[in-house]
Design an enzyme around this catalytic site. Structure first.
Site: not given
Ligand code: ARG
Ligand code: GLU
Length: 711
Positions: A86, A226, A647
């Site tokens: 991502h 990921d 991330s």
């Molecule tokens: N939750 C993760 C973060 O905050 C991954 C985001 C990307 N994935 C998604 N399905 N949108 O960045």
């Molecule tokens: N997916 C998140 C990022 O892009 C990390 C997840 C979080 O917020 O802990 O950094």
């Protein structure tokens, strides 16, 4: 000598704190020595200098800030870099089209020549960090006017940055920035080295890299692979350079050794990366604002946008490609905020903070230096709140309309004396019909949710005149030269006089100016003034908290500077009677397999490997010795305190070897940006063995493993 007092007091407060055994905290690498005793007791096998050292290579030299918002880690002597799928999503998307749908099918360079350049993509290594508190606070006093204080600090910082860069002379790629810790009580100068030729080496298909999509996002159990692979290039002298076919793979000072020995529940882990923003020490008023004003409004607005975009993506594969990245961006925070609100309500954070502030007020009562502080903060927050809300809602509603972004880009280019933005670029991912629907929903929201005094009356009048928002939006899209690529091209081709006349009569230009003007004159100045006033009170408030709780081990809030978080691999109890194991496997992927749903359509190749149980060296036995059961590890959770920006961060074992790539938190832990709950908060990582399995067995790019150091 105010500044000396700040520094001395802070040092003394931090020294007094006994190290508490919690996994909460994001620690500064240069000061990690203070935590090492606790870390060692939990399974850390290295020294503070292995984590951060300016005299010889240390782990920090294998970590980068990726694209100014994620983290990445070096895994070979030849600049090979891992981050999240991502995090590289925008790059993979930019190379994709219906003919080459790398998002869906994945992409793998089969040799160096096939690696794809990514203009604009940057990665930065931390060269060093230095405490510059005294210099930054020169001439700053407690009672000083907030604006003057802000300017003074900015000026002192500017000089420091200038001096630092001058010291590096014409050596390329150096950058420096001063960042505040503990709300302006301590300042560090961060020196970075930035590389600009970063190429895409490989990305798994979305059905691995984004497996489970937005449904599984922020969830556990998780089965997302990921990760994406890039390579940093440098010039012939191993120095940062702009993209050139002549560039060669960067030879880093350090890269991570990968451990494939596996992990058990209870094992020590640490996460070394760039967490973006936390606000652990704010007053109850701020949390109340988030919980009761901000989140409900922004969540609702994004729900509407996602419904519209989702339906359009479902109906047309071309729209799916164009809007995939946008939808993912919108959905991510949308879902996080929902978890955050639930968590804050569950923990009772607002009430807890109110009770804490009441105790603090009592303690402050006979300490004149804090006289009136809490009341002042409360009063300023009250004044700030409507402006903060209006500020956010403008951005979440009217300014999300892409039609207006087109106007903005053209006007920005004109103001900078640049040529008009290229129509092919501007309209590459644009669907007027989708944007029209979004515009209708967001203008409706704008005029109802934003407090009336902040909505331009001219707009309300214009809407009333045509008989409502739908008719107004019809008119906007029917008339504007920005509504389609063809019209925009025609606009750019006009001679100057006709261009000026067309712009002057364009309804999107008019709306953009009207909203922009109200926003810039009625909201932003007051919002910034009040924010600066709050900021000016926080240094003292932070010191009060530290003095009030001398035993507590305070860590500075995240601010996109490099940090170490540590904890252990641990499951959790989401509700009574349920325990979530900290590991997932390929079995879970197959259980979720559903070719009818894009996000759960396991790639044929992975299905075939599963059917043949062809896991090669990546098989693990999750059965017993007598009755073995072989599968492949996929993801794990641990108690590390992380946030957005983490991330792509390396998740490391006690020896500092790479065991996973951080990519998420669980839904029940998303309030940890405001309050960390050790019982519930878990970061989510993809197991490095799954990453290697996918590269090797699923994607057929096993040649990349040859340059890695795998143990
Ligand atoms: N939750 C993760 C973060 O905050 C991954 C985001 C990307 N994935 C998604 N399905 N949108 O960045
Ligand atoms: N997916 C998140 C990022 O892009 C990390 C997840 C979080 O917020 O802990 O950094």
């Amino acid at each position: 000598m105010m500044k000396r007092r700040f520094a001395a007091l802070l040092a003394c407060l931090l020294a007094a704190a006994t190290v508490v055994s919690a996994d909460e905290g994001m620690w500064l690498p240069s000061l990690i020595g203070r935590q090492v005793k606790d870390m060692k007791a939990k399974g850390f096998r290295l020294s503070a200098k292995d984590i951060y050292d300016i005299n010889r290579a240390s782990l920090k030299d294998a970590i980068v800030l990726f694209d100014r918002g994620c983290t990445g880690e070096l895994v070979s002597e030849e600049g090979l870099l891992l981050t999240n799928h991502h995090c590289g999503y925008g790059q993979v998307q930019s190379h994709s089209s219906l003919e080459h749908d790398y998002l869906t099918n994945g992409f793998w360079a089969m040799n160096r020549a096939e690696e794809l350049p990514n203009p604009g993509l940057e990665v930065s290594f931390l060269v060093r960090m230095d405490d510059v508190t005294d210099r930054v606070l020169e001439g700053v006093t407690d009672g000083m006017d907030p604006q003057a204080r802000k300017e003074r600090i900015a000026e002192n910082s500017r000089i420091l940055v200038e001096e630092t860069l001058a010291a590096y002379g014409d050596r390329k790629g150096y950058e420096a920035a001063v960042e505040s810790m503990y709300y302006g009580n301590q300042y560090f100068l961060f020196t970075y080295r930035t590389f600009r030729d970063v190429r895409l080496v490989g990305a798994p298909p979305s059905s691995i890299g984004k497996f489970g999509g937005d449904t599984d996002n922020w969830m556990w159990p998780r089965h997302t692979g990921d990760f994406t692979v890039f390579r940093i290039y440098a010039d012939a002298d191993n120095q940062p350079a702009d993209y050139s076919p002549e560039n060669v793979p960067y030879r880093p000072e350090k890269h991570f050794t990968i451990s494939t020995r596996g992990i058990d529940e209870g094992d020590f882990t640490f996460v070394y990366g760039f967490p973006g923003t936390t606000r652990e020490y704010v007053t109850s008023d701020y949390v109340d604002y988030v919980l009761n004003d901000l989140n409900p409004n922004t969540i609702r607005m994004r729900t509407e946008r996602l419904d519209i975009i989702g339906a359009a993506m479902e109906a047309d594969p071309a729209v799916r490609i164009k809007y995939a990245s946008k939808a993912a961006m919108i959905a991510n925070a949308w879902k996080k905020w929902q978890g955050e609100s639930l968590g804050l309500a569950r923990l009772g954070t607002v009430d807890k903070k109110r009770a804490y502030e009441a105790r603090l007020a009592e303690w402050m009562a006979d300490r004149p230096e804090y006289a009136g502080l809490l009341d002042r903060m409360h009063a300023v927050y009250d004044a700030w709140r409507p402006y903060a809300l209006a500020n956010s809602l403008y951005r979440e509603s009217i300014f999300t309309i892409e039609l207006l972004k087109m106007v903005q880009q053209l006007e920005t280019a004109m103001a900078l004396g640049k040529s008009f933005p290229d129509a092919a670029v501007l309209y590459k991912d644009y669907e007027p019909a989708v944007d029209r629907q979004l515009a209708e929903a967001m203008i409706e929201e704008f005029v109802t949710a934003v407090p009336t005094e902040f909505v331009p009356q001219q707009l309300t009048a214009a809407i009333a005149q045509v008989g409502g928002v739908p008719a107004y939006v019809d008119y906007l899209f029917a008339q504007s030269a920005f509504a389609t690529r063809e019209r925009y091209e025609a606009l750019c081709a006009l001679d100057e006089e006709a261009f000026v006349n067309t712009m002057a009569a364009d309804p999107a230009v008019a709306l953009y100016s009207l909203a922009g003007m109200t926003y810039n004159t009625e909201i932003v100045p007051e919002y910034q003034r009040l924010s600066a006033e709050i900021d000016a009170l926080y240094p003292l408030y932070m010191r009060a908290q530290m003095a009030f709780e001398p035993e507590r081990n305070f860590y500075p809030d995240a601010n996109l500077t490099l940090r170490v978080a540590y904890g252990s691999v641990e499951g959790y109890r989401p509700e009574d009677g349920i325990y979530c194991l900290p590991f997932t496997t390929l079995e879970g992927i197959i259980a979720k397999d559903n070719p009818a749903i894009y996000d759960y359509d396991v790639p044929d190749r992975l299905r075939a490997l599963y059917d043949a149980k062809d896991y090669g060296r990546w098989a693990i036995n999750v059965g017993t010795k007598k009755e073995p059961f072989y599968t492949v590890p996929v993801a794990f959770i641990a108690t590390n305190h992380t946030t957005g920006g983490n991330s792509g961060s390396p998740v490391l074992n006690g020896r500092g070897e790479l065991i996973g790539i951080n990519f998420d938190r669980t839904w029940l832990s998303t309030m940890s940006d405001l309050e960390f709950d050790p019982a519930m908060c878990r970061n989510i990582a993809v197991d490095i063995r799954y990453v290697l399995f996918v590269i090797d067995k699923v994607c057929g790019a096993g040649y990349l493993l040859d340059e890695m150091t795998i143990r």
